[in-house]
Design an enzyme around this catalytic site. Structure first.
Site, mmCIF file in Angstrom:
data_model
loop_
_atom_site.group_PDB
_atom_site.id
_atom_site.type_symbol
_atom_site.label_atom_id
_atom_site.label_comp_id
_atom_site.label_asym_id
_atom_site.label_seq_id
_atom_site.Cartn_x
_atom_site.Cartn_y
_atom_site.Cartn_z
ATOM 1 N N ASP A 22 0.813 -1.209 0.000
ATOM 2 C CA ASP A 22 0.000 0.000 0.000
ATOM 3 C C ASP A 22 0.854 1.269 0.000
ATOM 4 O O ASP A 22 1.907 1.324 0.632
ATOM 5 C CB ASP A 22 -0.891 -0.021 1.257
ATOM 6 C CG ASP A 22 -1.766 1.200 1.381
ATOM 7 O OD1 ASP A 22 -2.684 1.349 0.565
ATOM 8 O OD2 ASP A 22 -1.529 2.004 2.307
ATOM 9 N N GLU A 42 1.184 -0.463 -5.083
ATOM 10 C CA GLU A 42 0.137 0.521 -5.352
ATOM 11 C C GLU A 42 0.721 1.920 -5.367
ATOM 12 O O GLU A 42 1.348 2.358 -4.397
ATOM 13 C CB GLU A 42 -0.949 0.444 -4.275
ATOM 14 C CG GLU A 42 -2.119 1.382 -4.542
ATOM 15 C CD GLU A 42 -2.527 2.248 -3.366
ATOM 16 O OE1 GLU A 42 -3.651 2.770 -3.386
ATOM 17 O OE2 GLU A 42 -1.711 2.409 -2.434
#
Length: 584
Positions: free
Chosen positions: A228, A298
């Site tokens: 993330d 990401e």
């Protein structure tokens, strides 16, 4: 002859003289590893299935629906955070990286989920959230009190005084990125909410801690991680004020877009951390054996930066960084060329020997059916499923779920709820996070609770899996099942990609492999019908056979069409095949 007919004939002649461009040579991407041609399915655990009637989805709920993933044709699932958390930011504020939050179940429940998934042939990917912790994490509590060894686990700076922070940095959610702590007489930095202090990755102890977190879950048996918020892991060490954005006049001073973020994102050290984490998972496989443990990264960054996630030419990084360009660069009214452009952007910039991927939506973006039109939902699902490489599906996209309606009072997203009420509709991410629509019963079959964590969409009685699963029904779900089967054909696994705009709103591509059928995908996303020719694709001649259609198409599998003249209805998408042994 009318002017209209002359224009149509001229357009047809023009396209017959155009040869589709080969933009991807698939021969170098063999299906030699499980992840290279997999469809990953993102489960947002809070909204997938509630097993205990508390209104919140949980691990046992996921276990109860694993067969559904098999029925859909899914072989890998990625779970948004399930770790212990106060839940300020829907679980992205983690207070213990090595434990399951009681809202979702227990570690035993997770072990059962992992075993059940593996028994069904489904790989399980976990979210890895390294940028920050919860302010309830023991590391932060120790750091706040200057406990020896933990003083520099987080980013602490002296302000000008107790009310004036060190610089003008703002959070992704707006407002100052600095929070004062009296115990230290210092501010800590947080890229997201005040409850999510950023870890200091310039501290080797922090790097080792997060490596150990990866190893903990690898020992559990997980198949990989989605990393993330990569762009935010490092900040520039000089902590300078950031300059105003070029269009700062369009934003309020507390908003993220008011500044140009040259010091708090996409620092070169962040890319290097991906390489270090790749080394961790690769070394684990060498020592323990088994299948590849995959890393997905990401980042919403420029393409030249994203491509560095793959590799620096010497060292490998993420197996694939999420490709958000179809999400960010297309709109409801995008032309065929405007859809083709982000596809070319990825394939023409991707380093040699790596694998492409295609993402349509996630928990931070309006749903495809809302953003791009429910009438185009099948076409876009077909697009990303039949392009080369990995496809990623956000839960509910396979049945054409639209955004749900959530009021300010019902909202849960801190990004929107910490700001002014009048900004809620514009900034919230709650709409794309509403519960999965399983059937027509109370709460769409998601939960037996009187109130669910977010309200179920009012559309569930007319759009749910049960209705779409009925035999003989042309539905989004049946189209999706057909796609998952079709993408296993060698032409889609190994074939070249040739792509062309056949009309303003009609795009087409072929997947061609010597000795195999050539497949052509045609998508008219426009509001009017269009007659097009597949003549730009030299391997497609004569009649073609329909293989799969969007749910709004009047055609059926097995229909025969002349490749030189195919009339596509508005918003129709089809896949056809043509026997071909032409070398490409």
């Amino acid at each position: 002859m009318s002017v209209l007919k002359i224009v149509i004939l001229f357009t047809s002649l023009l396209h017959s003289l155009i040869e589709a461009e080969v933009i991807y040579n698939g021969s170098s991407t063999a299906k030699d590893d499980w992840w290279k041609h997999t469809a990953f399915y993102q489960i947002y655990p809070r909204s997938f299935k509630d097993s205990d009637g508390d209104g919140l989805g949980d691990l046992n709920g996921i276990i109860s629906k694993l067969q559904y993933l098999v029925d859909a044709g899914i072989t890998a699932t990625w779970l948004s955070p399930i770790f212990k958390s106060p839940g300020v930011d829907a679980g992205y504020d983690i207070s213990d990286f090595r434990d399951i939050d009681e809202k979702f179940g227990t570690m035993s429940d997770f072990d059962r989920l992992l075993k059940a998934a593996h028994d069904l042939g489904i790989k399980v990917i976990l979210d890895f959230v390294p940028n920050h912790t919860s302010d309830q994490h023991v590391w932060f509590q120790l750091s706040k009190n200057r406990t020896k060894g933990y003083e520099d686990y987080f980013i602490w700076k002296k302000g000008y005084n107790s009310t004036t922070p060190p610089n003008n940095w703002v959070t992704r959610f707006g407002y100052s990125a600095w929070e004062y702590v009296a115990e230290r007489d210092e501010f800590y930095y947080h890229q997201f909410t005040t409850s999510q202090p950023d870890l200091d990755f310039r501290n080797p102890k922090v790097v080792q801690e997060m490596n150990d977190v990866l190893t903990f879950w690898l020992d559990k048996g997980v198949d990989g991680f989605r990393i993330d918020a990569i762009p935010f892991i490092f900040e520039h060490p000089d902590f300078k004020d950031e300059p105003l954005a070029d269009d700062y006049q369009n934003y309020k001073p507390y908003e993220y877009k008011y500044l140009k973020h040259i010091y708090v994102r996409d620092q070169p050290e962040s890319i290097d951390m991906i390489y270090q984490w790749r080394e961790v998972v690769d070394n684990y496989q060498k020592q323990k054996g088994g299948d590849t443990r995959v890393l997905m990264s990401e980042a919403y960054s420029r393409v030249n930066i994203i491509m560095q996630h793959y590799s620096n030419g010497t060292v490998e990084g993420a197996h694939f960084p999420f490709n958000f360009f179809v999400v960010t660069d297309t709109r409801y009214n995008s032309t065929a060329n405007e859809i083709i452009s982000p596809i070319k952007k990825w394939l023409q910039n991707m380093p040699s020997g790596h694998v492409a991927n295609w993402v349509l939506g996630n928990h931070d973006r309006d749903r495809v059916a809302t953003r791009l039109g429910v009438e185009n939902a099948d076409g876009y699902n077909m697009l990303i499923a039949l392009l080369p490489g990995v496809a990623v599906t956000y839960y509910g996209e396979e049945i054409g779920m639209e955004n749900g309606a959530v009021t300010w009072e019902e909202g849960q997203d801190p990004k929107a709820c910490i700001g002014p009420k009048e900004d809620y509709l514009r900034t919230t991410r709650d709409f794309e996070r509403t519960p999965f629509q399983w059937d027509s019963t109370v709460n769409a079959g998601f939960s037996t609770a009187n109130k669910t964590w977010l309200p179920v969409s009012s559309q569930y009685k007319t759009n749910n899996l049960e209705l779409q699963s009925k035999d003989g029904v042309k539905s989004h779900f049946h189209v999706y099942q057909g796609l998952m089967k079709l993408r296993k054909e060698d032409s889609f696994v190994f074939g070249n990609l040739n792509i062309e705009a056949l009309d303003t709103y009609v795009l087409a591509f072929t997947r061609e492999l010597v000795g195999n059928d050539t497949y052509a995908f045609i998508f008219n996303k426009g509001n009017y019908s269009s007659t097009v020719s597949l003549s730009p694709f030299k391997s497609v001649t004569g009649n073609v056979t329909v293989v799969l259609t969007s749910s709004n198409s009047t055609r059926n599998a097995g229909d025969t069409l002349p490749s030189g003249r195919i009339t596509m209805d508005a918003h129709e998408a089809i896949v056809v095949k043509s026997p071909s042994n032409v070398s490409v």
